[in-house]
Every structure is written in structure tokens, then in C-alpha cells.
Design a protein around this motif. Structure first.
Motif, short mmCIF file in Angstrom:
data_model
loop_
_atom_site.label_atom_id
_atom_site.label_comp_id
_atom_site.label_asym_id
_atom_site.label_seq_id
_atom_site.Cartn_x
_atom_site.Cartn_y
_atom_site.Cartn_z
N SER A 13 0.84 -1.20 0.00
CA SER A 13 0.00 0.00 0.00
C SER A 13 0.87 1.25 0.00
CB SER A 13 -0.91 -0.01 1.23
OG SER A 13 -1.54 1.23 1.40
N ALA A 14 0.42 2.27 -0.73
CA ALA A 14 1.21 3.50 -0.82
C ALA A 14 1.29 4.25 0.50
CB ALA A 14 0.60 4.42 -1.89
N ASP A 15 0.34 4.00 1.42
CA ASP A 15 0.33 4.77 2.66
C ASP A 15 0.80 3.98 3.88
OD1 ASP A 15 -1.81 3.09 2.85
OD2 ASP A 15 -3.31 4.65 3.23
N THR A 16 1.31 2.76 3.68
CA THR A 16 1.82 2.03 4.83
C THR A 16 3.18 2.58 5.26
OG1 THR A 16 2.41 -0.15 5.72
CG2 THR A 16 2.96 0.25 3.42
N ASP A 17 3.41 2.58 6.56
CA ASP A 17 4.72 2.96 7.09
C ASP A 17 5.74 1.83 6.95
OD1 ASP A 17 4.27 5.56 7.86
OD2 ASP A 17 3.87 5.11 9.95
N PHE A 18 5.24 0.62 6.64
CA PHE A 18 6.10 -0.57 6.76
C PHE A 18 6.10 -1.41 5.48
CE2 PHE A 18 4.17 0.21 11.06
CZ PHE A 18 5.29 0.84 11.60
N PRO A 19 6.59 -0.83 4.38
CA PRO A 19 6.77 -1.63 3.16
C PRO A 19 7.98 -2.54 3.30
CG PRO A 19 7.70 0.54 2.83
CD PRO A 19 7.07 0.55 4.20
N GLY A 42 3.88 -4.25 6.45
CA GLY A 42 2.49 -3.84 6.24
C GLY A 42 1.80 -3.70 7.58
N ASP A 43 0.59 -4.28 7.69
CA ASP A 43 -0.13 -4.24 8.96
C ASP A 43 0.10 -5.50 9.78
OD1 ASP A 43 -1.63 -6.13 7.58
OD2 ASP A 43 -3.44 -4.89 7.48
N MET A 44 1.12 -6.25 9.43
CA MET A 44 1.45 -7.50 10.11
C MET A 44 2.81 -7.40 10.79
SD MET A 44 -1.29 -9.18 9.32
CE MET A 44 -0.95 -10.89 9.75
N ILE A 45 3.10 -8.39 11.62
CA ILE A 45 4.42 -8.55 12.23
C ILE A 45 4.92 -9.95 11.94
CG2 ILE A 45 5.73 -8.61 14.39
CD1 ILE A 45 3.70 -6.69 15.59
N LEU A 46 6.12 -10.05 11.41
CA LEU A 46 6.78 -11.34 11.29
C LEU A 46 7.38 -11.68 12.65
CD1 LEU A 46 8.17 -13.72 9.79
CD2 LEU A 46 10.05 -12.16 9.33
N ASP A 47 6.95 -12.78 13.23
CA ASP A 47 7.51 -13.24 14.51
C ASP A 47 8.90 -13.79 14.22
OD1 ASP A 47 8.21 -14.62 16.83
OD2 ASP A 47 6.17 -15.26 17.26
N ALA A 48 9.91 -12.95 14.39
CA ALA A 48 11.28 -13.34 14.06
C ALA A 48 11.80 -14.41 15.00
CB ALA A 48 12.19 -12.11 14.09
N THR A 49 11.34 -14.39 16.26
CA THR A 49 11.73 -15.42 17.21
C THR A 49 11.26 -16.78 16.73
OG1 THR A 49 11.64 -13.83 19.03
CG2 THR A 49 11.56 -16.16 19.62
N ILE A 401 9.00 5.29 4.63
CA ILE A 401 9.66 4.55 5.71
C ILE A 401 9.23 5.19 7.02
CG2 ILE A 401 11.86 3.88 6.76
CD1 ILE A 401 11.40 2.53 4.09
N GLY A 402 8.32 4.52 7.75
CA GLY A 402 7.76 5.09 8.97
C GLY A 402 8.27 4.42 10.22
N PHE A 403 7.94 5.02 11.35
CA PHE A 403 8.44 4.59 12.66
C PHE A 403 7.34 4.08 13.58
CE2 PHE A 403 11.55 7.39 10.91
CZ PHE A 403 12.77 7.01 11.41
N GLY A 404 6.08 4.28 13.19
CA GLY A 404 4.99 4.05 14.13
C GLY A 404 4.88 5.23 15.08
N ASP A 405 3.72 5.37 15.71
CA ASP A 405 3.50 6.50 16.60
C ASP A 405 4.38 6.43 17.84
OD1 ASP A 405 1.59 7.38 14.87
OD2 ASP A 405 -0.12 7.00 16.19
N CYS A 406 4.78 7.61 18.31
CA CYS A 406 5.42 7.76 19.62
C CYS A 406 4.47 8.60 20.46
CB CYS A 406 6.78 8.45 19.49
SG CYS A 406 7.59 8.79 21.07
N ALA A 407 3.66 7.92 21.28
CA ALA A 407 2.56 8.59 21.97
C ALA A 407 2.63 8.39 23.48
CB ALA A 407 1.22 8.08 21.44
N GLY A 408 2.10 9.35 24.21
CA GLY A 408 2.01 9.24 25.66
C GLY A 408 0.90 10.13 26.18
N THR A 409 0.19 9.66 27.19
CA THR A 409 -0.87 10.43 27.83
C THR A 409 -0.40 10.86 29.22
OG1 THR A 409 -2.59 9.21 26.64
CG2 THR A 409 -3.26 10.38 28.65
N ILE A 410 -0.66 12.12 29.55
CA ILE A 410 -0.22 12.65 30.83
C ILE A 410 -1.26 12.36 31.91
CG2 ILE A 410 0.33 14.75 32.12
CD1 ILE A 410 2.53 13.77 30.23
N LEU A 411 -0.82 11.70 32.96
CA LEU A 411 -1.64 11.42 34.13
C LEU A 411 -1.34 12.45 35.22
CD1 LEU A 411 -1.18 7.54 34.39
CD2 LEU A 411 -2.94 8.82 33.14
N PRO A 412 -2.26 12.63 36.18
CA PRO A 412 -1.97 13.56 37.28
C PRO A 412 -0.73 13.14 38.05
CG PRO A 412 -4.30 12.95 37.25
CD PRO A 412 -3.61 12.05 36.26
#
Length: 424
Positions: A13-19, A42-49, A401-412
Motif C-alpha cells: 500500500s502507498a500509505d503504509t509505514d512498513f513496506p 504492512g499491517d502485520m508482524i513477522l515473529d522473528a523469534t 519509511i515510517g516509525f509508528g507513533d510515539c505517543a504518551g498520555t499525561i496522568l496527574p
């Protein structure tokens, strides 16, 4: 630079981060099970282990993929990295003979939890974005003039490896001391000026011995890959503590990274030179390879309960003044031994226009210029419940070539022990 075709259809897909051109490395678990090394496709993970255990992947000096982190592979060196990438490319390419066997090792990214991709040995953060440094000078000192050393050395400080977490991990607002400009004495409590820093992180693969300087070219070869990095910052705590020895508690409470390590090999087509220098760097910082990468970056903010996120900034990694290899070379020049799993933060990445600023300190000009979100809410700094997301991709004509999101939510802020509260 053209898209390499895979038998995993979502990778085409042209818009995947993981070609197939990417093949980044991460660690995942399914249903709370053991940590497993994986490769995004793509939207999968190869289980390298699992692939290694089944004999589909053969590691020199292996097995290396059963440790639940990528450090053993990182330490094995560039020849092993190249061999693994070649094997993965062949196995996942369109028409590969091992497709049926390898299909058994694929899992959907949507069905797993992403974990830390490596054990972080040490963490060093740099201050190597010129626009950010000039902006901070203008905000804090009333002058954009750079410190005398800034154009000559990559400035950095040693941070806390124990506080580096994978994307999705919530971050508690830190408690600490701060001092208002008009106050006679400092006060204690939750940070009121919580911020982000949009950065890239470089990960050291092969180590260097203590007492042994390295060249920039050697440093470049030592870097295993890159992640997105958010060095969360408590500006009020930092402002009170940082002189004369630099950041401490204002930075030690959390640093988030993206879950996928994008290899230097995948980013090679996107190399770009460092900028023109007013002063030539000293000879030990000379290199023969373009050290930066053309990586589009953005920051999004989503308040608690909001349906969508607001894009706050868009910039590019090529804005940096010093490359990761130059930073690594300078880190080792005095004899500091660099170790497998060392993480180097680039420093905040900002561009010349306000739409490219990489921190809220800059976007709100230290709180003096509130900005408005798509929800209609205004912000100067981060409020509890806000989710901040960094995104990045190197973009070619037919793939990214994408990295996936780097996200975090702030808690009190976490409650303080009673005795500490009683002592005020």
C-alpha cells in the motif's frame, strides 16, 4: 527509489509505514505472553523469534532472536545486520518460495502489545537543533545569540535510561521544586509547565572500548537504527534547577520512544548533508558521509475525550545542525566507552517558522501566546489527560519509511508520601 513488492499485500500500500523497503525491528507480546522479536511488514508482524526457531532465519553465531530484545543482534555487528536484512527481504519478497511456511509466523499488529524494542544501556540527550537553541535563548535570555561553544561542539547531558519507555506508556506529571519570578523562595508541587521535545533517537549497536576515541565515520557505522523520541520536559522545574550543572529532575521523569527501530540501511536512500557551518568544525568531527536524513516529522495533541487530535507542528530531521554520528563521535572523544543499547537523543527539532517549532515552550513562547486546538480549547503547556503523539516518515515517490507513533498520555502527579506532605 521504488517500492519493493511483498507477498504480504498490506506492505504494498502507498500509505503504509512498513513496506518491504523498511523492515523495522520491534518487540511484541500476544495476550500477555512472552516478549518476542518482530519485524513490521504492512499491517502485520513477522515473529522473528518463531522464524529463527523454525530454521527460516539463520543468525550467525545464533540463536540471537530469543532474548526478547534486539540487543544481541545489535551487538553482533554490521555484517550480521546486513545478512539479517538480506534474509528478511528475500523471505518476504513477492514470489518467495518460503511464503507458506513464513505465513505461519505472521501476526496482526492490531492484536499485540508493543514492548521496549531494546534494553537501554545509557541515555544521552543533545541540544543540537539551531532554531530551537536560538528560540530558547530569545525566550529565556532575551537574545537569540547562541552560547560561545554551540557552533563548535554538540552540547549534551547524561539522562536516565530507567525512564525511557515505549510508546503508549502513560507519564505521570512530575512533582518538584520551582520558583516563580516574583517569589522569594521556591515552592513544591506538580509541574505547571509540562512540555514535549520533538526528537529523533539514535541507537548504538556495536560498542567502543573505554579510552578509545572513534571517528565520525566509525560512529556512523556503529549506529544500528533510529526511533522517534519525545523527551518530556518540566520547564518550571528545569528552570529552577539547571544552573550550573544542567537538567536533572525536569527531564528524569519520562522519555518516550516509538516501538520500531528503523535501521540505518532502510534510511540510507534519504541521507542528506549537515548544514553549512559558519565555523569549520575541528578535524576530529570531520566525516565523509552525509549524516542527516530527510524525515518528515509532526506533533499532535488530543485532549481527554476529544474525538480527534490537532496537528501542532510539522518539521524535518534535516533541520538539525549536528548529526547523530557527530554526536556519537564527540561523546566518545574523551574516552567514554559507548555500549550496545546506548540511546542518543538528537535535541529538539525546530524549523524557522512557528509551524515548525518542536516544543510547546516555543509554540506558546513560554506561555505568553496560547494556541487554539481544533476542539476550540486553548493551551500553553500540557494539561492532565492530554495525549501527545509524534509521527515521522521518510517519504519517497512510491513508498514511505515510517516509525509508528510515539505517543504518551499525561496522568496527574503521583501523590506524595504523607511524611513529605506533612513537612510541606
Amino acid at each position: 527509489m521504488s517500492l519493493q513488492k511483498s507477498w504480504v499485500e498490506s506492505a504494498n500500500s502507498a500509505d503504509t509505514d512498513f513496506p518491504l523497503n523498511n523492515l523495522p525491528y520491534g518487540v511484541f507480546s500476544s495476550g500477555g505472553g512472552e516478549a518476542r522479536c518482530g519485524v513490521a511488514i504492512g499491517d502485520m508482524i513477522l515473529d522473528a523469534t518463531a522464524a529463527e526457531a523454525a530454521g527460516l532465519l539463520t543468525m550467525r553465531g545464533g540463536p540471537l532472536l530469543n532474548a526478547g530484545v534486539w540487543n544481541p543482534v545489535m551487538a553482533a555487528g554490521a555484517d550480521v545486520w546486513a545478512d539479517l536484512r538480506a534474509q528478511l527481504t528475500a523471505l518476504l519478497s513477492h514470489g518467495a518460495t518460503a511464503q507458506a511456511a513464513l505465513a505461519e509466523t505472521l501476526v496482526a499488529q492490531a492484536d499485540v502489545d508493543m514492548l521496549m524494542p531494546m534494553q537501554v544501556t545509557e541515555y544521552t540527550d543533545f541540544y543540537a537543533g539551531r532554531q530551537h537553541a536560538e528560540n530558547m535563548g530569545a525566550i529565556l535570555r532575551g537574545s537569540a545569540e547562541l552560547p560561545a561553544n554551540w557552533l563548535h561542539i554538540p552540547i549534551g547531558y547524561n539522562g536516565r535510561a530507567s525512564s525511557v519507555v515505549v510508546s503508549g506508556t502513560p507519564i505521570h506529571r512530575p512533582n518538584g521544586q520551582s520558583k516563580a519570578p516574583d517569589a522569594a523562595l521556591p515552592s513544591f508541587g506538580p509541574s505547571k509547565r509540562l512540555d514535549i521535545e520533538l526528537e529523533m533517537g539514535a541507537i548504538v549497536g556495536t560498542p567502543s572500548p573505554m579510552g578509545t576515541p572513534i571517528t565520525v565515520d566509525q560512529a556512523d557505522d556503529m549506529i544500528f537504527g533510529y526511533v522517534l523520541l519525545n523527551d518530556w520536559s518540566a520547564r518550571d522545574i528545569q528552570g529552577w534547577e539547571y544552573q550550573p550543572l544542567g537538567p536533572f529532575q525536569g527531564k528524569a521523569f519520562g522519555t518516550s520512544i516509538s516501538p520500531w527501530i528503523v535501521t540505518a540501511a532502510a534510511l540510507a536512500p534519504f541521507r542528506t548533508p549537515t548544514p553549512q557551518r559558519e565555523h569549520a568544525l575541528l578535524p576530529y568531527l570531520a566525516s565523509t558521509t552525509d549524516g542527516l536524513f530527510d524525515i518528515e516529522l509532526s506533533v499532535l495533541m488530543q485532549p481527554a475525550g476529544a474525538a480527534t487530535a490537532t496537528k501542532l507542528t510539522t518539521t524535518n530531521y534535516s533541520r538539525m545542525y549536528y548529526s547523530a554520528a557527530e554526536q556519537l563521535c564527540h561523546h566518545a572523544v574523551g574516552g567514554c566507552g559507548m555500549r550496545t543499547g546506548d540511546l542518543l537523543g538528537s535535541g529538539t527539532i525546530s524549523g524557522p517558522s512557528k509551524s515548525e517549532y518542536g516544543s510547546l515552550m516555543e509554540l506558546s513562547w513560554a506561555g505568553r501566546e496560547p494556541f487554539t486546538l481544533d476542539t476550540g480549547e486553548t493551551r500553553t503547556f500540557i494539561e492532565d489527560g492530554d495525549t501527545l503523539t509524534l509521527r515521522g516518515a521518510a517519504i519517497a515517490d512510491t513508498y514511505r519509511i515510517g516509525f509508528g507513533d510515539c505517543a504518551g498520555t499525561i496522568l496527574p502527579a503521583a501523590p506524595m508520601p504523607h511524611n513529605a506532605q506533612d513537612k510541606g
